[in-house]
Design a protein around this motif. Structure first.
Motif, PDB file in Angstrom:
ATOM      1  N   SER A 114       0.854  -1.196   0.000  1.00  0.00           N
ATOM      2  CA  SER A 114       0.000   0.000   0.000  1.00  0.00           C
ATOM      3  C   SER A 114       0.885   1.240   0.000  1.00  0.00           C
ATOM      4  CB  SER A 114      -0.884   0.023   1.247  1.00  0.00           C
ATOM      5  OG  SER A 114      -0.084   0.298   2.373  1.00  0.00           O
ATOM      6  N   GLY A 115       0.262   2.381  -0.213  1.00  0.00           N
ATOM      7  CA  GLY A 115       1.011   3.629  -0.259  1.00  0.00           C
ATOM      8  C   GLY A 115       1.773   3.892   1.027  1.00  0.00           C
ATOM      9  N   SER A 116       1.109   3.707   2.152  1.00  0.00           N
ATOM     10  CA  SER A 116       1.770   3.980   3.433  1.00  0.00           C
ATOM     11  C   SER A 116       3.003   3.097   3.598  1.00  0.00           C
ATOM     12  CB  SER A 116       0.818   3.702   4.604  1.00  0.00           C
ATOM     13  OG  SER A 116      -0.343   4.472   4.475  1.00  0.00           O
ATOM     14  N   VAL A 119       5.866   4.330   1.621  1.00  0.00           N
ATOM     15  CA  VAL A 119       6.529   5.456   2.283  1.00  0.00           C
ATOM     16  C   VAL A 119       7.432   4.943   3.410  1.00  0.00           C
ATOM     17  CG1 VAL A 119       6.119   7.513   3.705  1.00  0.00           C
ATOM     18  CG2 VAL A 119       4.791   7.157   1.620  1.00  0.00           C
ATOM     19  N   TYR A 148       0.841  14.991   3.218  1.00  0.00           N
ATOM     20  CA  TYR A 148       0.188  13.770   3.693  1.00  0.00           C
ATOM     21  C   TYR A 148       0.916  12.587   3.064  1.00  0.00           C
ATOM     22  CZ  TYR A 148      -2.942   9.982   4.655  1.00  0.00           C
ATOM     23  OH  TYR A 148      -3.434   8.770   5.092  1.00  0.00           O
ATOM     24  N   HIS A 149       1.277  11.605   3.880  1.00  0.00           N
ATOM     25  CA  HIS A 149       2.047  10.469   3.354  1.00  0.00           C
ATOM     26  C   HIS A 149       1.538   9.124   3.841  1.00  0.00           C
ATOM     27  CE1 HIS A 149       4.968  13.181   1.561  1.00  0.00           C
ATOM     28  NE2 HIS A 149       4.899  13.893   2.668  1.00  0.00           N
ATOM     29  N   GLY A 150       0.382   9.095   4.493  1.00  0.00           N
ATOM     30  CA  GLY A 150      -0.156   7.803   4.920  1.00  0.00           C
ATOM     31  C   GLY A 150      -0.339   7.741   6.426  1.00  0.00           C
ATOM     32  N   GLU A 215       5.385  15.628  -1.381  1.00  0.00           N
ATOM     33  CA  GLU A 215       4.569  15.330  -2.565  1.00  0.00           C
ATOM     34  C   GLU A 215       4.907  16.381  -3.621  1.00  0.00           C
ATOM     35  OE1 GLU A 215       1.513  15.770   0.572  1.00  0.00           O
ATOM     36  OE2 GLU A 215       0.233  14.778  -0.899  1.00  0.00           O
ATOM     37  N   ASP A 249       6.947  11.573  -3.026  1.00  0.00           N
ATOM     38  CA  ASP A 249       5.780  10.714  -2.818  1.00  0.00           C
ATOM     39  C   ASP A 249       4.798  11.015  -3.945  1.00  0.00           C
ATOM     40  OD1 ASP A 249       3.355   9.638  -2.138  1.00  0.00           O
ATOM     41  OD2 ASP A 249       3.420  10.236  -0.036  1.00  0.00           O
ATOM     42  N   ILE A 251       2.382   8.977  -4.839  1.00  0.00           N
ATOM     43  CA  ILE A 251       1.300   7.999  -4.680  1.00  0.00           C
ATOM     44  C   ILE A 251      -0.024   8.544  -5.224  1.00  0.00           C
ATOM     45  CG2 ILE A 251      -0.082   6.849  -2.867  1.00  0.00           C
ATOM     46  CD1 ILE A 251       2.778   6.544  -1.433  1.00  0.00           C
ATOM     47  N   ALA A 252      -0.292   9.825  -4.989  1.00  0.00           N
ATOM     48  CA  ALA A 252      -1.516  10.423  -5.531  1.00  0.00           C
ATOM     49  C   ALA A 252      -1.282  11.016  -6.917  1.00  0.00           C
ATOM     50  CB  ALA A 252      -2.040  11.492  -4.581  1.00  0.00           C
ATOM     51  N   LYS A 278      -1.729   3.815  -5.338  1.00  0.00           N
ATOM     52  CA  LYS A 278      -3.097   4.195  -5.707  1.00  0.00           C
ATOM     53  C   LYS A 278      -3.542   3.717  -7.094  1.00  0.00           C
ATOM     54  CE  LYS A 278      -3.911   8.145  -2.661  1.00  0.00           C
ATOM     55  NZ  LYS A 278      -5.119   7.768  -1.949  1.00  0.00           N
TER      56      LYS A 278
HETATM   57  N1  PMP Z   1       0.952   9.290   0.148  1.00  0.00           N
HETATM   58  C1  PMP Z   1       0.029  10.057  -0.431  1.00  0.00           C
HETATM   59  C2  PMP Z   1       0.461  11.300  -1.157  1.00  0.00           C
HETATM   60  C3  PMP Z   1      -1.324   9.713  -0.358  1.00  0.00           C
HETATM   61  O1  PMP Z   1      -2.253  10.514  -0.921  1.00  0.00           O
HETATM   62  C4  PMP Z   1      -1.690   8.524   0.309  1.00  0.00           C
HETATM   63  C5  PMP Z   1      -3.147   8.068   0.412  1.00  0.00           C
HETATM   64  N2  PMP Z   1      -4.097   9.043   0.467  1.00  0.00           N
HETATM   65  C6  PMP Z   1      -0.694   7.742   0.892  1.00  0.00           C
HETATM   66  C7  PMP Z   1       0.617   8.144   0.789  1.00  0.00           C
HETATM   67  C8  PMP Z   1      -1.027   6.473   1.616  1.00  0.00           C
HETATM   68  O2  PMP Z   1      -1.452   5.489   0.754  1.00  0.00           O
HETATM   69  P1  PMP Z   1      -2.372   4.269   1.266  1.00  0.00           P
HETATM   70  O3  PMP Z   1      -3.664   4.860   1.682  1.00  0.00           O
HETATM   71  O4  PMP Z   1      -2.449   3.367   0.081  1.00  0.00           O
HETATM   72  O5  PMP Z   1      -1.628   3.645   2.407  1.00  0.00           O
END
Ligand code: PMP
Length: 425
Positions: A114-116, A119, A148-150, A215, A249, A251-252, A278
């Motif tokens: 997952s994104g978190s 990170v 925001y990074h998770g 980001e 990051d 992810i978004a 994502k």
């Molecule tokens: N980084 C960013 C920039 C995000 O927008 C998100 C999720 N909103 C995450 C990390 C975390 O990803 P996840 O919800 O898949 O753990």
């Protein structure tokens, strides 16, 4: 077998926890019958144009025939095998595709769930990298506010301390260094005072900082803020000058969302580490990757541990990789011109919200449209109104925003924007 006929909302209300939702006073949830293309169909009969892409993920629409076929094909080959000591065509196929589009030099790929987690992986890589080089004091991270990074522990430590509610976890989260968020607006001129402050902060803390994480170009959940990419070119030079790794990051922002394949393509920067997630599987399942350079990877592996210390159970899951391959192929067949068209339409339509006295700002970049209100909105009330007009938009704080699917038609996109404005006015 799941009983699709019935969704017992009492069980949901009494036993299921939804994201950022109270168990004492839960926000309403809407039962979904099915999702197809850009539409979400509720059990209660409403057909909603999806403005959220299920949080930036479902870029090619729901029930996409190519993604369905990729998933079915892969399931019949194998749904999963461990990645320790084994490999497979979907994992290698995805690497091939990523290497074609990633900024040059980013060539060591670490898959995760997952994104978190991506990170967390990036942050661990940065610390192992510095430790391998004998820079044992470089264990902290610097970032900008409004990020925001998770929601996992270290990811949370670099989220905005106010909106991320650091106070709740006071004394338990790693203490990181924050500089002010870059001034808003993609076209805002570079502010020399911001740059001078950034250099001062970086130079003062350089011997403690493993990496700067942020980001690129668009800060998402921390405020839907766009900023001038030139700040990233400057930040990159400072990171080089003061021997700090740079983590983007994406992810978004990845997979075309800002109008370029990656947000970093708005700059000249190749970050040392990049996180993606994502939209990677077209919104079908959770998956992510952390990518770095050979130099960083080899330095990590030359250290005391002799390898990178991470290896999740579902690493390189074949179904996720097969979906990601297909999703990237669909994106390449589509081309990014579609995002420019979406940007143009959203600019035309959302511009009309500027006249409203309750609106503070309207901004559009790529396939992201944001209406920032002067006051925080009542999410439950507004959501109900959106549903009754036939759109799915989930505001937070003062932000009412959309990041629609790339398959949306011009007519659907105009309807989505118009209904959004109709409701807020
Ligand atoms: N980084 C960013 C920039 C995000 O927008 C998100 C999720 N909103 C995450 C990390 C975390 O990803 P996840 O919800 O898949 O753990």
């Amino acid at each position: 077998m799941v009983n699709y006929e019935e969704i017992d909302l009492k069980i949901d209300r009494e036993h299921l926890w939804h994201p950022y939702t109270s168990t004492i006073n839960p926000l309403p949830v809407y039962p979904v019958e099915k999702a197809d293309g850009v539409y979400i169909y509720l059990k209660t009969g409403e057909k909603l144009i999806d403005g959220m892409s299920s949080w930036w993920a479902a870029i090619h629409g729901y029930n996409n025939s190519r993604l369905n076929a990729a998933m079915t094909r892969q399931m019949q080959h194998m749904s999963h095998v461990m990645f320790g000591g084994l490999t497979h065509a979907p994992a290698v196929g995805l690497a091939k595709r990523l290497l074609k589009v990633l900024p040059r030099g980013l060539d060591k790929i670490f898959y995760s769930d997952s994104g978190s987690v991506a990170v967390e992986v990036a942050m661990k890589m940065a610390i192992q990298y510095q430790s391998s080089r004998g820079k044992t004091t470089k264990t902290a991270f610097m970032t900008t506010r409004s990020g925001y990074h998770g929601d996992t522990w270290n990811a949370m430590s670099v989220c905005d301390p106010t909106t991320g509610m650091h106070s709740i976890f006071n004394g338990r989260l790693s203490v990181q260094y924050f500089i002010p968020a870059f001034p808003m607006d993609y076209d805002a001129p570079i502010d020399a005072a911001v740059v001078a402050n950034m250099e001062r902060e970086i130079s003062e803390k350089a011997d403690q900082i493993a990496a700067f994480i942020l980001e690129p170009v668009v800060q998402g959940a921390g405020g839907m803020r766009f900023y001038n990419p030139e700040y990233l070119n400057i930040l990159y030079s400072l990171c080089k000058k003061y021997d700090i790794l740079l983590i983007f990051d994406e992810i978004a922002t990845g997979f075309g969302r800002t109008g370029r394949y990656w947000a970093t393509n708005h700059t000249n920067v190749v970050p040392d580490i990049m996180c993606i997630g994502k939209a990677i599987t077209g919104g079908y399942m959770s998956f992510a990757a952390t990518i770095t350079t050979t130099q960083v990877a080899d330095t990590v592996c030359a250290g005391e541990a002799g390898c990178f210390m991470h290896g999740p159970t579902f690493m390189g899951n074949p179904m996720a990789c097969a979906l990601a391959c297909e999703s990237m192929d669909i994106l390449s067949d589509m081309g990014l011109e579609k995002i420019s068209t979406m940007e143009k339409i959203m600019r035309e339509e959302l511009h009309n919200a500027e006249k409203l006295t309750s609106v503070a700002d309207v901004r559009v970049l790529g396939a992201i449209g944001v209406i920032e209100m002067k006051e925080p909105v009542d999410m439950a009330v507004l959501q109900r109104k959106f549903v009754s007009t036939g759109i799915w938009v989930r505001p937070f704080g003062r932000l009412v925003y959309i990041m629609p699917q790339y398959i949306i038609t011009e007519e659907e996109l105009r309807t989505l924007c118009r209904k959004m404005i109709e409701v807020i006015s």
